[in-house]
Write an enzyme that holds these catalytic residues in place. Sequence first.
Site, PDB file in Angstrom:
ATOM      1  N   CYS A   3      46.835  41.584  54.806  1.00 53.00           N
ATOM      2  CA  CYS A   3      46.031  41.830  53.694  1.00 53.00           C
ATOM      3  C   CYS A   3      45.402  40.726  53.170  1.00 53.00           C
ATOM      4  O   CYS A   3      45.985  39.542  53.280  1.00 53.00           O
ATOM      5  CB  CYS A   3      47.081  42.621  52.564  1.00 53.00           C
ATOM      6  SG  CYS A   3      45.903  43.098  51.320  1.00 53.00           S
TER       7      CYS A   3
ATOM      8  N   GLY B  20      40.759  39.032  41.023  1.00 55.13           N
ATOM      9  CA  GLY B  20      41.515  39.620  39.913  1.00 55.13           C
ATOM     10  C   GLY B  20      41.302  40.906  39.485  1.00 55.13           C
ATOM     11  O   GLY B  20      41.497  41.679  40.661  1.00 55.13           O
TER      12      GLY B  20
ATOM     13  N   MET C 154      39.350  44.448  37.959  1.00 53.75           N
ATOM     14  CA  MET C 154      38.131  44.736  37.995  1.00 53.75           C
ATOM     15  C   MET C 154      37.097  44.794  36.615  1.00 53.75           C
ATOM     16  O   MET C 154      36.115  45.217  36.742  1.00 53.75           O
ATOM     17  CB  MET C 154      37.876  45.971  38.779  1.00 53.75           C
ATOM     18  CG  MET C 154      38.547  47.435  37.802  1.00 53.75           C
ATOM     19  SD  MET C 154      38.332  48.841  38.494  1.00 53.75           S
ATOM     20  CE  MET C 154      39.658  49.745  38.260  1.00 53.75           C
TER      21      MET C 154
ATOM     22  N   HIS D 185      47.723  34.664  44.640  1.00 55.91           N
ATOM     23  CA  HIS D 185      46.995  35.691  45.427  1.00 55.91           C
ATOM     24  C   HIS D 185      46.192  36.652  44.672  1.00 55.91           C
ATOM     25  O   HIS D 185      45.156  37.286  45.259  1.00 55.91           O
ATOM     26  CB  HIS D 185      47.553  36.432  46.654  1.00 55.91           C
ATOM     27  CG  HIS D 185      48.149  37.687  45.988  1.00 55.91           C
ATOM     28  ND1 HIS D 185      49.119  37.678  44.885  1.00 55.91           N
ATOM     29  CD2 HIS D 185      48.148  38.809  46.431  1.00 55.91           C
ATOM     30  CE1 HIS D 185      49.406  38.986  44.749  1.00 55.91           C
ATOM     31  NE2 HIS D 185      48.789  39.709  45.544  1.00 55.91           N
ATOM     32  N   GLY D 186      46.289  36.497  43.316  1.00 53.74           N
ATOM     33  CA  GLY D 186      45.764  37.222  42.628  1.00 53.74           C
ATOM     34  C   GLY D 186      46.255  37.284  41.145  1.00 53.74           C
ATOM     35  O   GLY D 186      46.770  36.365  40.583  1.00 53.74           O
TER      36      GLY D 186
ATOM     37  N   GLY E 226      48.337  39.628  39.685  1.00 54.84           N
ATOM     38  CA  GLY E 226      49.518  40.090  39.542  1.00 54.84           C
ATOM     39  C   GLY E 226      49.712  41.426  38.513  1.00 54.84           C
ATOM     40  O   GLY E 226      49.010  41.154  37.552  1.00 54.84           O
TER      41      GLY E 226
ATOM     42  N   LYS F  62      36.334  51.560  44.788  1.00 51.34           N
ATOM     43  CA  LYS F  62      37.653  51.403  45.243  1.00 51.34           C
ATOM     44  C   LYS F  62      38.259  52.863  45.911  1.00 51.34           C
ATOM     45  O   LYS F  62      37.449  53.895  45.895  1.00 51.34           O
ATOM     46  CB  LYS F  62      38.463  51.711  43.631  1.00 51.34           C
ATOM     47  CG  LYS F  62      38.279  50.142  43.027  1.00 51.34           C
ATOM     48  CD  LYS F  62      39.614  49.932  42.149  1.00 51.34           C
ATOM     49  CE  LYS F  62      40.869  49.788  42.516  1.00 51.34           C
ATOM     50  NZ  LYS F  62      41.392  48.549  43.265  1.00 51.34           N
TER      51      LYS F  62
END
Lengths: 136, 486
Positions: free
Chosen positions: B104, B384, B386, B409-410, B412, B485
């Site tokens: 991913c 991050g 949306m 990675h983002g 969270g 999405k």
Amino acid sequence: MHELFDHTADLGLRATAPTVNELFAEMGRALLASMVEDPSSVRAEVSERIEIAGADREYLLFDWLKELLLRFETERVLFAEFDVTVSATGLSAVARGEPHDESRHALAHEVKAITYHELKVVERDGGWLAEAIVDI
Amino acid sequence: MKSAFSGPLEHIGCNCHRIPKSYKAGMRVDGHIYASPTLLEQVRKDQAADQVANVATLPGIQVASIAMPDIHWGYGFCIGGVAATDPAEGGVICPGGIGYDINCGVRLVKTNLFLDDVKHRMKELVKALFHTVPSGAGRSGRYKFDTKETRRLMGEGPRFVVERDLGTLADLEHTEAGGFIDGGDPEQVSDHAVKRGAEQCGTLGSGNHFMEVQVVDSVYDADVARAFGLELNQVCVMIHSGSRGLGYQVCDDALAAFRNCTTKYGIELPDRQLVCAPAESPEGKKYIEQMRAAANYGFCNRQLLMQQAREVFADVFGRSWEDLGMEQLYDVAHNIAKLEEHTVEGVKKQVWVHRKGATRAFPAGHPEVPEAFRAVGQPVIIPGDMGRASWVLVGAPGAMEKTFGTTCHGAGRAMSRMAAKADAVGRKIEKELEQKGVIAMASSRFGLAEEQPKAYKNVDDVVETVHDADLSRRVARMRPLGVIKG
């Protein structure tokens, strides 16, 4: 009886039943409830036989749910009704459902997989309880 | 069930908090969790920190069981977890430390369009993306490969699709590992996995996966931004997806195959989901071959997603994608294990770096950073939520010293899916986003509710933490304009 429960980024499936056989059937229904918005929209039109070997009840539950998910992923069949017989060496089941029809079955989640995390099959209050976390 | 973590988290500097080895029996190394004081409060709310301690029991683990500031409770490994194991010390390969969605990751595609060129066309653009790019649970795509072709695709990586005019060689150069992880063996991947993946290459999937049209909102490092070809108000496309059903099935197969390995190799585990095998064992080697093949499929999936985005932009703006400057900035995995060279206590070693919701962040000069960026460092792409922001960072030297070349990675998750859904009852998330200037379309009613901005931590806080800890540095902040999405 079955329900979905919270697990941060994922979902938990929980079922209780008076017997192990019914417990496995309830967990099959819990899996369906995590996959489609309205489980009652799935009719029992086709039936498939499923046989799984294994003595450990928890791994057997894992393999059972995994098999139902795999059949959806590869044959697009959603299962809603189950007759399950669990023995000391595995399980034998008939699962009934129908192929996924986009016009009638709104999918709620893409269940990526069943996990071993906090996987549970236990006897409780004279009945049985099972839990499994699925990866979303 | 979701009880708070009451164990020790000792601040040892640079936003790093230590769980000492003495916390739990079987821990071979300490736990290190990177978090700012604000984020640490959230870390304490569930058992993610306990999962960091569990990972510290893995045989052959080096230095520490590490977690990034976007840490949240997972299964087995926490999300945001990093663990390096040394095969020479019986180090294990752990499928749960990679995740079901092998490779991913995130890809960022630049354009030469600016905010003013797109702002009045966002509805049209998002609609066109939504109708062209397959998204949602189990959806198949327009690219269908038979099982033989699917195996070839895994064996060759995105070169296989680029040779079919679905991209360029420059795309490959700007992909982690050049878009091809060597040492995979597609013949080891089960028929079930191939069947699950045959029709899904070039599809987004569901959960937190997305495709977004974004605009560069702020530039933090002008020199690096210039090297990356990014400037203020520039429009980009971010793609977040993985290896679809194929990867999930490879992980599933490995969990079943590894079931008896703990007894066979005498490994004691606090959680069955951490099931693993020595990397050098027959079982371990077989999984590594499968995992690498699945990772190559993941790169192909994002390649085909990007190609569809390029075609939609060309249609909507009436110019070819080349003319629109739709070059790939970079593509990086955040669910993977790689055999990499790292210096451990002064000694250079080849270790298996597991990144479960964590991103490689190599600094300037590292030989694996594409030549175009070697003078500044590897681009790190951080999706991050949306409603707020995503980020482009650059790898920093601190990551090599502290986290095996790894950063966050983002954002969270801060809320569970069910809590987010309950919170959205009676609200119209699409309308709320539109008021904030974001056009969103999702194929599932639950999708937007469960993925609403509030369900996530503030990615700006996460990024500030890794910047301050020198795991990677801020380059540009991206604001979403349009989202599709599953």
